[in-house]
Design an enzyme around this catalytic site. Sequence first.
Site: not given
Ligand code: 8X3
Length: 250
Positions: A132, A145
Amino acid sequence: MDIRPVAVVTGASSGIGEASARALAGAGFRVICAARRGDKLQALAAEIGGEVAVTDITSDESVAALAAIAGPSVALLFNNAGGALGQEPVADADIADWQRMFDLNVVGTGRVTKALLPAIKAAAGTIIFTTSTAAEAPYEGGAAYCGAKAAERSLAGALRLELNGTPVRVCEVSPGMVWTDEFSLTRFKGNQAKADAVYAGVDHPLSAADIAECVRWIATQPAHVVIERLVVRPVAQAANHKVFRGQLWA
Ligand code: 8X3
């Protein structure tokens, strides 16, 4: 006898995984569609002439069963299962969400990779990770995340170094803002308004099909060509924090 090369796609029940399973089948792969939700996989596998492997990547037994279904030769592993849970600042974080994100994006992905590695080596195959743009830099509410995706990126990087001297390719597709049915809705635990707000006013976020085309392209390069990382954003998003919300095209 089915002579198509085998591709294993995790997280194949929706979004980028589902679209990539279709794209890879179109490119000539026999796709093993892996995800927890078997009901969602049945129709996809039937449509693309693939196979279902109901898989929980957090379980050693389940991943061993996936490896048995995939067989001794795997030309492509698309490590796509993962995702985001929550976007609270650290002060308000749900630590169970953090644990789950690392379990899926990092440990589970490592578990699948380790289990399939002998078959990938046997096929001189390719591994593609869905990381990502969250791995590029942290953003507010993204501590775990962004960290998990950065750790997954490190997994890919370490593996590429370890496999140097073999023909196995290790690749990464790193998407920015992609609209799918589930990514944002899962992140915000079913809160549709919060999920939709992420994309509000953005003229053409990426689609799952856009990323699937990148995956197909990475997978079908000549055998000596490694796409180490393909960073893909919609034109409206110049950086994680720089998103234009307005009309771009008449
Ligand atoms: C997804 C992109 O911008 O939500 O992996 O982190 S973001």
